[in-house]
Design a protein around this motif. Sequence first.
Motif, PDB file in Angstrom:
ATOM      1  N   ALA A  38      89.314  67.398  23.463  1.00 58.64           N
ATOM      2  CA  ALA A  38      89.322  68.839  23.231  1.00 58.64           C
ATOM      3  C   ALA A  38      87.916  69.394  23.015  1.00 58.64           C
ATOM      4  O   ALA A  38      87.622  70.510  23.433  1.00 58.64           O
ATOM      5  CB  ALA A  38      90.204  69.170  22.028  1.00 58.64           C
ATOM      6  N   SER A  39      87.056  68.611  22.393  1.00 61.66           N
ATOM      7  CA  SER A  39      85.698  69.082  22.119  1.00 61.66           C
ATOM      8  C   SER A  39      84.746  68.857  23.281  1.00 61.66           C
ATOM      9  O   SER A  39      83.619  69.320  23.261  1.00 61.66           O
ATOM     10  CB  SER A  39      85.148  68.393  20.873  1.00 61.66           C
ATOM     11  N   GLY A  40      85.192  68.120  24.293  1.00 59.05           N
ATOM     12  CA  GLY A  40      84.326  67.824  25.428  1.00 59.05           C
ATOM     13  C   GLY A  40      83.356  66.688  25.156  1.00 59.05           C
ATOM     14  O   GLY A  40      82.450  66.446  25.945  1.00 59.05           O
ATOM     15  N   ARG A  41      83.528  65.980  24.050  1.00 61.87           N
ATOM     16  CA  ARG A  41      82.616  64.889  23.693  1.00 61.87           C
ATOM     17  C   ARG A  41      82.914  63.593  24.428  1.00 61.87           C
ATOM     18  O   ARG A  41      82.093  62.695  24.442  1.00 61.87           O
ATOM     19  CB  ARG A  41      82.660  64.621  22.190  1.00 61.87           C
ATOM     20  N   ILE A  44      83.863  60.258  30.531  1.00 61.94           N
ATOM     21  CA  ILE A  44      84.534  59.105  31.114  1.00 61.94           C
ATOM     22  C   ILE A  44      84.597  59.268  32.625  1.00 61.94           C
ATOM     23  O   ILE A  44      84.798  60.378  33.124  1.00 61.94           O
ATOM     24  CB  ILE A  44      85.947  58.925  30.510  1.00 61.94           C
ATOM     25  N   ASP A  45      84.397  58.175  33.317  1.00 65.16           N
ATOM     26  CA  ASP A  45      84.521  58.169  34.769  1.00 65.16           C
ATOM     27  C   ASP A  45      85.979  58.482  35.110  1.00 65.16           C
ATOM     28  O   ASP A  45      86.888  57.813  34.606  1.00 65.16           O
ATOM     29  CB  ASP A  45      84.122  56.802  35.309  1.00 65.16           C
ATOM     30  N   PRO A  46      86.237  59.496  35.929  1.00 66.98           N
ATOM     31  CA  PRO A  46      87.617  59.864  36.245  1.00 66.98           C
ATOM     32  C   PRO A  46      88.452  58.715  36.813  1.00 66.98           C
ATOM     33  O   PRO A  46      89.634  58.597  36.493  1.00 66.98           O
ATOM     34  CB  PRO A  46      87.462  60.993  37.264  1.00 66.98           C
ATOM     35  N   ARG A 122      94.114  61.213  31.303  1.00 69.77           N
ATOM     36  CA  ARG A 122      94.147  62.085  32.486  1.00 69.77           C
ATOM     37  C   ARG A 122      93.486  63.429  32.196  1.00 69.77           C
ATOM     38  O   ARG A 122      92.771  63.971  33.030  1.00 69.77           O
ATOM     39  CB  ARG A 122      95.583  62.273  32.966  1.00 69.77           C
ATOM     40  N   ARG A 123      93.737  63.956  31.005  1.00 71.22           N
ATOM     41  CA  ARG A 123      93.116  65.235  30.640  1.00 71.22           C
ATOM     42  C   ARG A 123      91.592  65.078  30.522  1.00 71.22           C
ATOM     43  O   ARG A 123      90.836  65.954  30.931  1.00 71.22           O
ATOM     44  CB  ARG A 123      93.706  65.741  29.326  1.00 71.22           C
ATOM     45  N   ALA A 124      91.140  63.949  29.971  1.00 70.28           N
ATOM     46  CA  ALA A 124      89.701  63.689  29.856  1.00 70.28           C
ATOM     47  C   ALA A 124      89.067  63.626  31.239  1.00 70.28           C
ATOM     48  O   ALA A 124      87.975  64.168  31.460  1.00 70.28           O
ATOM     49  CB  ALA A 124      89.453  62.391  29.097  1.00 70.28           C
ATOM     50  N   ALA A 125      89.739  62.974  32.174  1.00 70.32           N
ATOM     51  CA  ALA A 125      89.221  62.886  33.539  1.00 70.32           C
ATOM     52  C   ALA A 125      89.131  64.275  34.169  1.00 70.32           C
ATOM     53  O   ALA A 125      88.144  64.607  34.829  1.00 70.32           O
ATOM     54  CB  ALA A 125      90.102  61.983  34.390  1.00 70.32           C
ATOM     55  N   GLU A 126      90.151  65.095  33.955  1.00 68.98           N
ATOM     56  CA  GLU A 126      90.163  66.448  34.514  1.00 68.98           C
ATOM     57  C   GLU A 126      89.042  67.294  33.903  1.00 68.98           C
ATOM     58  O   GLU A 126      88.351  68.021  34.613  1.00 68.98           O
ATOM     59  CB  GLU A 126      91.527  67.112  34.263  1.00 68.98           C
ATOM     60  N   GLU A 127      88.850  67.188  32.605  1.00 67.73           N
ATOM     61  CA  GLU A 127      87.765  67.924  31.938  1.00 67.73           C
ATOM     62  C   GLU A 127      86.409  67.483  32.490  1.00 67.73           C
ATOM     63  O   GLU A 127      85.527  68.308  32.727  1.00 67.73           O
ATOM     64  CB  GLU A 127      87.812  67.695  30.426  1.00 67.73           C
ATOM     65  N   TYR A 128      86.253  66.185  32.709  1.00 66.00           N
ATOM     66  CA  TYR A 128      84.992  65.670  33.247  1.00 66.00           C
ATOM     67  C   TYR A 128      84.749  66.220  34.649  1.00 66.00           C
ATOM     68  O   TYR A 128      83.650  66.666  34.973  1.00 66.00           O
ATOM     69  CB  TYR A 128      85.017  64.141  33.253  1.00 66.00           C
ATOM     70  N   ARG A 129      85.804  66.194  35.477  1.00 66.56           N
ATOM     71  CA  ARG A 129      85.678  66.735  36.839  1.00 66.56           C
ATOM     72  C   ARG A 129      85.324  68.220  36.800  1.00 66.56           C
ATOM     73  O   ARG A 129      84.467  68.675  37.559  1.00 66.56           O
ATOM     74  CB  ARG A 129      86.972  66.544  37.623  1.00 66.56           C
ATOM     75  N   ASN A 130      85.978  68.984  35.935  1.00 64.27           N
ATOM     76  CA  ASN A 130      85.696  70.417  35.838  1.00 64.27           C
ATOM     77  C   ASN A 130      84.265  70.677  35.409  1.00 64.27           C
ATOM     78  O   ASN A 130      83.590  71.549  35.961  1.00 64.27           O
ATOM     79  CB  ASN A 130      86.669  71.090  34.863  1.00 64.27           C
TER      80      ASN A 130
END
Length: 145
Positions: A38-41, A44-46, A122-130
């Motif tokens: 949630a914080s963007g911290r 991670i590689d998607p 999955r959400r972490a990967a999506e945030e990283y991609r965005n």
Amino acid sequence: MTDGAGPARGGGGGSLEAVSAQLAGISAQNEQLRAQVASGRLKIDPEAAEKAAQAYEKAQHRLNRLQRNVVALERVAGLGEYATGIQLAKKFQDKAINPEVGATGLLTRLSDELGKKAELFRRAAEEYRNTDESIAADLSRGEQR
């Protein structure tokens, strides 16, 4: 418990109380992971995040199969009709299907936590991609000026 790198593995202990305590630890790890995502911290590689999510889902499916087998423990036969046999059968039944502290309840909660962890990866990967796409777009705009 977990080693921080993958789904929980069996390894001794064995009492339902110990499993319940381990489950509380897994839940706490999920909360930490949720906060990092949630914080963007969490960086991670998607592809790695997707592989982790798939591993947690696979473990979740195995637990669901195991849970169906535990339901068979609900009916313990052959302990006799005496009060002690009936009491012992009731103890087995409680350990199998009690929704709070029985094996079925614990397996359900663990399965839920594994599903949450898969979704968090999955959400972490999506945030990283965005974030990556946003940076690429910003750089592209900067080059065009």
